[in-house]
Each structure stands twice: as structure tokens, then as C-alpha cells.
Scaffold this motif. Sequence first.
Motif, PDB file in Angstrom:
ATOM      1  N   VAL A   1       6.072  -7.173  -6.174  1.00  0.00           N
ATOM      2  CA  VAL A   1       5.211  -6.102  -5.652  1.00  0.00           C
ATOM      3  C   VAL A   1       5.528  -4.789  -6.356  1.00  0.00           C
ATOM      4  CG1 VAL A   1       4.652  -4.739  -3.609  1.00  0.00           C
ATOM      5  CG2 VAL A   1       4.876  -7.222  -3.418  1.00  0.00           C
ATOM      6  N   ASP A   2       6.820  -4.500  -6.558  1.00  0.00           N
ATOM      7  CA  ASP A   2       7.192  -3.272  -7.280  1.00  0.00           C
ATOM      8  C   ASP A   2       6.536  -3.225  -8.657  1.00  0.00           C
ATOM      9  OD1 ASP A   2       8.812  -2.290  -5.251  1.00  0.00           O
ATOM     10  OD2 ASP A   2      10.638  -3.173  -6.054  1.00  0.00           O
ATOM     11  N   GLU A   3       6.618  -4.326  -9.367  1.00  0.00           N
ATOM     12  CA  GLU A   3       6.080  -4.343 -10.730  1.00  0.00           C
ATOM     13  C   GLU A   3       4.558  -4.252 -10.738  1.00  0.00           C
ATOM     14  OE1 GLU A   3       7.925  -3.841 -13.115  1.00  0.00           O
ATOM     15  OE2 GLU A   3       9.850  -4.295 -12.203  1.00  0.00           O
ATOM     16  N   ILE A   4       3.899  -4.887  -9.767  1.00  0.00           N
ATOM     17  CA  ILE A   4       2.443  -4.773  -9.685  1.00  0.00           C
ATOM     18  C   ILE A   4       2.043  -3.317  -9.486  1.00  0.00           C
ATOM     19  CG2 ILE A   4       0.414  -5.358  -8.292  1.00  0.00           C
ATOM     20  CD1 ILE A   4       1.656  -8.088  -7.804  1.00  0.00           C
ATOM     21  N   CYS A   5       2.793  -2.607  -8.646  1.00  0.00           N
ATOM     22  CA  CYS A   5       2.511  -1.185  -8.421  1.00  0.00           C
ATOM     23  C   CYS A   5       2.605  -0.405  -9.725  1.00  0.00           C
ATOM     24  CB  CYS A   5       3.478  -0.614  -7.387  1.00  0.00           C
ATOM     25  SG  CYS A   5       3.196  -1.173  -5.688  1.00  0.00           S
ATOM     26  N   PHE A   6       3.609  -0.730 -10.544  1.00  0.00           N
ATOM     27  CA  PHE A   6       3.787   0.010 -11.795  1.00  0.00           C
ATOM     28  C   PHE A   6       2.830  -0.448 -12.884  1.00  0.00           C
ATOM     29  CE2 PHE A   6       7.740   1.378  -9.854  1.00  0.00           C
ATOM     30  CZ  PHE A   6       7.819   2.689 -10.305  1.00  0.00           C
ATOM     31  N   ILE A   7       2.223  -1.616 -12.715  1.00  0.00           N
ATOM     32  CA  ILE A   7       1.180  -2.036 -13.648  1.00  0.00           C
ATOM     33  C   ILE A   7      -0.138  -1.355 -13.314  1.00  0.00           C
ATOM     34  CG2 ILE A   7      -0.233  -4.014 -14.374  1.00  0.00           C
ATOM     35  CD1 ILE A   7       2.242  -5.776 -14.025  1.00  0.00           C
ATOM     36  N   VAL A   8      -0.454  -1.275 -12.021  1.00  0.00           N
ATOM     37  CA  VAL A   8      -1.758  -0.764 -11.573  1.00  0.00           C
ATOM     38  C   VAL A   8      -1.745   0.753 -11.355  1.00  0.00           C
ATOM     39  CG1 VAL A   8      -3.493  -0.892  -9.745  1.00  0.00           C
ATOM     40  CG2 VAL A   8      -2.332  -2.970 -10.518  1.00  0.00           C
TER      41      VAL A   8
ATOM     42  N   VAL B   1       0.836  -1.198   0.000  1.00  0.00           N
ATOM     43  CA  VAL B   1       0.000   0.000   0.000  1.00  0.00           C
ATOM     44  C   VAL B   1       0.875   1.254   0.000  1.00  0.00           C
ATOM     45  CG1 VAL B   1      -1.721   1.321   1.297  1.00  0.00           C
ATOM     46  CG2 VAL B   1      -1.911  -1.179   1.148  1.00  0.00           C
ATOM     47  N   GLY B   2       1.899   1.272   0.860  1.00  0.00           N
ATOM     48  CA  GLY B   2       2.757   2.443   0.952  1.00  0.00           C
ATOM     49  C   GLY B   2       3.600   2.682  -0.273  1.00  0.00           C
ATOM     50  N   ARG B   3       3.784   1.648  -1.103  1.00  0.00           N
ATOM     51  CA  ARG B   3       4.614   1.785  -2.297  1.00  0.00           C
ATOM     52  C   ARG B   3       3.843   2.287  -3.508  1.00  0.00           C
ATOM     53  NH1 ARG B   3       8.219  -3.479  -2.767  1.00  0.00           N
ATOM     54  NH2 ARG B   3       7.182  -3.640  -0.758  1.00  0.00           N
ATOM     55  N   MET B   4       2.536   2.267  -3.461  1.00  0.00           N
ATOM     56  CA  MET B   4       1.745   2.709  -4.606  1.00  0.00           C
ATOM     57  C   MET B   4       2.073   4.133  -5.058  1.00  0.00           C
ATOM     58  SD  MET B   4      -0.151   0.354  -5.916  1.00  0.00           S
ATOM     59  CE  MET B   4      -1.376   1.299  -6.832  1.00  0.00           C
ATOM     60  N   PRO B   5       2.318   5.086  -4.130  1.00  0.00           N
ATOM     61  CA  PRO B   5       2.650   6.447  -4.581  1.00  0.00           C
ATOM     62  C   PRO B   5       3.897   6.518  -5.457  1.00  0.00           C
ATOM     63  CG  PRO B   5       2.055   6.453  -2.257  1.00  0.00           C
ATOM     64  CD  PRO B   5       2.159   5.018  -2.674  1.00  0.00           C
ATOM     65  N   LEU B   6       4.815   5.559  -5.313  1.00  0.00           N
ATOM     66  CA  LEU B   6       6.006   5.549  -6.151  1.00  0.00           C
ATOM     67  C   LEU B   6       5.638   5.522  -7.628  1.00  0.00           C
ATOM     68  CD1 LEU B   6       9.131   5.243  -6.332  1.00  0.00           C
ATOM     69  CD2 LEU B   6       8.774   2.766  -6.302  1.00  0.00           C
ATOM     70  N   ALA B   7       4.565   4.803  -7.948  1.00  0.00           N
ATOM     71  CA  ALA B   7       4.130   4.692  -9.343  1.00  0.00           C
ATOM     72  C   ALA B   7       3.047   5.702  -9.700  1.00  0.00           C
ATOM     73  CB  ALA B   7       3.608   3.276  -9.612  1.00  0.00           C
TER      74      ALA B   7
ATOM     75  N   LEU C   1      -5.042  10.596  -4.157  1.00  0.00           N
ATOM     76  CA  LEU C   1      -5.117   9.185  -3.778  1.00  0.00           C
ATOM     77  C   LEU C   1      -3.730   8.642  -3.431  1.00  0.00           C
ATOM     78  CD1 LEU C   1      -6.814   6.627  -3.449  1.00  0.00           C
ATOM     79  CD2 LEU C   1      -6.423   6.153  -5.884  1.00  0.00           C
ATOM     80  N   ALA C   2      -2.706   9.078  -4.168  1.00  0.00           N
ATOM     81  CA  ALA C   2      -1.343   8.630  -3.879  1.00  0.00           C
ATOM     82  C   ALA C   2      -0.925   9.043  -2.474  1.00  0.00           C
ATOM     83  CB  ALA C   2      -0.372   9.207  -4.914  1.00  0.00           C
ATOM     84  N   GLY C   3      -1.251  10.276  -2.083  1.00  0.00           N
ATOM     85  CA  GLY C   3      -0.944  10.721  -0.732  1.00  0.00           C
ATOM     86  C   GLY C   3      -1.675   9.912   0.317  1.00  0.00           C
ATOM     87  N   GLY C   4      -2.910   9.539   0.026  1.00  0.00           N
ATOM     88  CA  GLY C   4      -3.674   8.705   0.955  1.00  0.00           C
ATOM     89  C   GLY C   4      -3.043   7.329   1.119  1.00  0.00           C
ATOM     90  N   PHE C   5      -2.605   6.744   0.011  1.00  0.00           N
ATOM     91  CA  PHE C   5      -1.920   5.449   0.076  1.00  0.00           C
ATOM     92  C   PHE C   5      -0.659   5.540   0.939  1.00  0.00           C
ATOM     93  CE2 PHE C   5      -3.947   3.860  -4.052  1.00  0.00           C
ATOM     94  CZ  PHE C   5      -4.710   2.901  -3.386  1.00  0.00           C
TER      95      PHE C   5
ATOM     96  N   GLY D   1       9.395  15.752  -1.833  1.00  0.00           N
ATOM     97  CA  GLY D   1      10.397  14.724  -2.055  1.00  0.00           C
ATOM     98  C   GLY D   1      10.907  14.084  -0.776  1.00  0.00           C
ATOM     99  N   CYS D   2      10.520  14.621   0.382  1.00  0.00           N
ATOM    100  CA  CYS D   2      10.907  14.030   1.667  1.00  0.00           C
ATOM    101  C   CYS D   2      10.024  12.816   1.945  1.00  0.00           C
ATOM    102  CB  CYS D   2      10.762  15.069   2.781  1.00  0.00           C
ATOM    103  SG  CYS D   2      11.283  14.486   4.403  1.00  0.00           S
ATOM    104  N   VAL D   3      10.056  11.887   1.033  1.00  0.00           N
ATOM    105  CA  VAL D   3       9.153  10.741   1.096  1.00  0.00           C
ATOM    106  C   VAL D   3       9.933   9.491   1.488  1.00  0.00           C
ATOM    107  CG1 VAL D   3       9.429  10.313  -1.372  1.00  0.00           C
ATOM    108  CG2 VAL D   3       7.437   9.410  -0.186  1.00  0.00           C
ATOM    109  N   PRO D   4       9.431   8.702   2.432  1.00  0.00           N
ATOM    110  CA  PRO D   4      10.120   7.465   2.795  1.00  0.00           C
ATOM    111  C   PRO D   4      10.087   6.461   1.652  1.00  0.00           C
ATOM    112  CG  PRO D   4       8.479   8.097   4.456  1.00  0.00           C
ATOM    113  CD  PRO D   4       8.221   8.934   3.247  1.00  0.00           C
ATOM    114  N   SER D   5      10.922   5.456   1.760  1.00  0.00           N
ATOM    115  CA  SER D   5      10.953   4.381   0.772  1.00  0.00           C
ATOM    116  C   SER D   5      10.394   3.114   1.407  1.00  0.00           C
ATOM    117  CB  SER D   5      12.390   4.140   0.293  1.00  0.00           C
ATOM    118  OG  SER D   5      12.446   3.025  -0.567  1.00  0.00           O
ATOM    119  N   PRO D   6       9.077   2.882   1.305  1.00  0.00           N
ATOM    120  CA  PRO D   6       8.500   1.683   1.924  1.00  0.00           C
ATOM    121  C   PRO D   6       9.126   0.391   1.425  1.00  0.00           C
ATOM    122  CG  PRO D   6       6.763   3.228   1.311  1.00  0.00           C
ATOM    123  CD  PRO D   6       8.043   3.745   0.703  1.00  0.00           C
ATOM    124  N   GLY D   7       9.563   0.365   0.155  1.00  0.00           N
ATOM    125  CA  GLY D   7      10.201  -0.833  -0.359  1.00  0.00           C
ATOM    126  C   GLY D   7      11.488  -1.160   0.385  1.00  0.00           C
TER     127      GLY D   7
END
Length: 428
Positions: free
Chosen positions: A149-156, A23-29, A176-180, A115-121
Motif C-alpha cells: 500500500v505504501d508503494e502504491i501511494c508513492f506510485i500514484v 486513503v489516509g496515507r495518500m497525503p504522505l506521497a 486534494l491531499a488534505g481531503g484524503f 506537520g502535526c499530521v497522524p501516521s495512518p500507516g
Amino acid sequence: MPSPYRAIFAVPGTLGFSAAGFVGRMPLAMMGVGILTMITELTGRYGLAGALTGTLALSAAVLGPQVSRLVDRYGQRRVLRPATLVSVTAAGGLLLCAERGLPDWTLFLCTAAAGCVPSPGAMTRARWAEIYRGRSRELHTAYSLESIVDEICFIVGPPVSIGLSTVWFPAAGPLLAGGFLLIGVWWLTAQRDTEPAPHPVAGHAGGRSSALRSPGLQVLVVTFVATGAIFGAVDVVTVAFAEERGHKTASSLVLAVYALGSCLAGAVFGLLRPKGDPARRWVVGVCAMAVSMIPLQLAGNLPLLAVALFVAGLAIAPTMVTTMALVEAHVPRGKLTEGMTWTGTGLAVGVALGSSIAGWVVAVHGAAAGYAVPGVAGVLAAAVAFPGYRRLVRPVPTREGQREQQDPEHSERLERPDRAELPERNMA
């Protein structure tokens, strides 16, 4: 679920933090493409939209490793929650400034702070490394899962972000990305039992130095800059290629096929038990990515391009999985999260560079010529990987994690992983 993947979830809490990391990685994509779509929908200024997206990527590349460095020193919960609030607040400011048509400098200021965003991955990988330290088979499967999981995020993620911003309202995708991000980070940091213990020693004496001082990590990061340029250039050129042929909307499907190839390769790779030198496998993977760029120069239509990208995607996930294993081997355990984040930083910088250069080439010479950019980037990646191989196979100095692996009591705990046997956590 195949047994190797099912087996790694035997330790209590692993399913929970893995789900939270997804969930936390979705904003990356979602965030970058969401900002791009929002700005173009509101202003029609593609130049401004691209500049803001590049600013976000470069800001995350600079600030992300510093956040992870603090995580290694003070723990995930104490650092990730404040950093997430800063990033989400800044992103909210960007949405308000864009909606109200405020001056451009306000947009850039908010984007830089976002850009002060953590890296959940990196955080979830660090948890896997802590739980299965010294158990290469389980770590190989866990890192393969993370790559999937990384690739699923970039697919969806990108289709959802673009669709919401174009169909609902312009700021819907970034919102929505911020909410994720908020939900994922709060969910992840609420799980204290699997959180790696902080290493305060990393804040004193030689521990003040960056993980990037590791010669092996330097090779990985520089190579990943070139690898990121491949990804960034492929995205931009594919969109332009589809638009030239009157099917711009099909570009998202073609790029999804690219990610799907990587996702499937990662799933299969996780079932295997590769033997031999991981550094050699990594060099082979980088070279395979470089060679896979050749068919793109010959694709004359979208179906052929989709096939070529699917094949190209097969080399991505195995190379990424091996990269994480090499980071774990070359970086002290007290700096592991930072080390993993640096590889993401290299990718982010490369994506920004590849996107910019590819955009210029497409504008001047057309989309077909644009695929030369990822081709050149692949050659550069291989050119760094070959001479850098010596640094990756060079014996690593004794590290804290290696000393602990030699402790018989620690080895016994690894054979019987259980929630009660995980290292005691700092509850501060």
C-alpha cells in the motif's frame, strides 16, 4: 488475491480499516511534492519551495511520534481527529497565504503547524498487530500488504498531485491531499471494533519514557535515517538526470518504476514464510539496498537508469516488512504505535537530508555525480546495521504483550478471531 492475503481479511473489519488507511496515507506521497509544485507555480522560487518542503518533513518528524505517543495512551479516535483538524487547518492557511502572496514567515509558520499530521500507516499496522498478536505468519503477510500500500501511494500520489497543480490550479494538489487525510482519518477512527485498546499505564511511572529508549528501536531508527537519505537523494538526482537529457517529465515514470520494484517484491515476500532470525534478514536487506546503489553510478541513459532503479527497488519492501516485525518485537505493546512512527520519522529526516545534500552536489558537480550521495548513504546504513545487529538479537525483557501471549484464554481467542472476541474498546 493469493490465499495468504485473502486469509488475513477473515477477521471482520480488517478490509475496512485497511481501505481507510490507504486513503489516509495518500497525503504522505502528495503533500510535500504538492507544496513544492504550488510554490514554484505561484512564485518560481525553487529555494523557497524546497525550504518549505523540508520544514514540513522535519515538523512531521518531530510532531508525528508525539501524536502516536498520545494515541497509545488515549486511543486512536480521541487523538487522531483533533490532530488531523490542526494539520488540515494549517495546510489550508498555507494555501491561502501562498495564493495571496503574504510574507514568507507566514508560509513557514503554517507549514510547521501542518506537520502535526497522524501516521495512518502506523495506525493500521497497530491494528494488525493487535488482531494477530502472537501469530507471526499472519503478521508477516499483513505487514507485507501494508508495504505494498505504501508503494502504491508513492506510485500514484506524486503524479496526481503534480498534474493537478500544473493543469488545474496551483493549490489543487495540496488541497486534494488534505481531503484524503480528512476522509481517511475519519473513516479509520469510525471503525471502533478493530481499534487497539489504549494503554493509560503508558502515561504513568516508567511508561512516561519514550519508546525510543529501546536499544533495538534506536538501531532501526538511525539506520532508517540513512535509508531515507537514499530515497530523498534518488528522487532529486533522478529528476536532475532526466532534465539534463531533455526529458524531465520522464523522471516521474522512472521513479514510478523504482516504487514498482518495491511493490512487486513486497507482494511476493508476503507469500513466503521466511524462517530464521529476522534480525539477520534485516541486515541482509539493508546491505542489499546499499549494494543496489552501485549500478546507478554506471547508468548513462534513462532506460538503463529505469532498469537499475527497478532492481534497487526489489530490496526495499522486504526490508521494511522485517523492520516492522522487529519493532513489534522490541517495543512494549503499550508503545507500539509510537515505535512504528519513529521509524517513519527516521525516514523523513533522512529524506530531508538526502534531498538537500543531493541538490547541492547536483548544482556543483552535475546529476551523474549526484548518485554518489545515495551510494554513500547506503554504506552508512550498512555501517550502522552491522554493529547494531547485536542489539536486535539480544533477548527482549518481558513485556506486557508477551505475558498476555502466554495466557491460554488469549491463545484460544487467537485461534478463533471474531469481531465479538476482540478486546473490549474504550468508547470514551
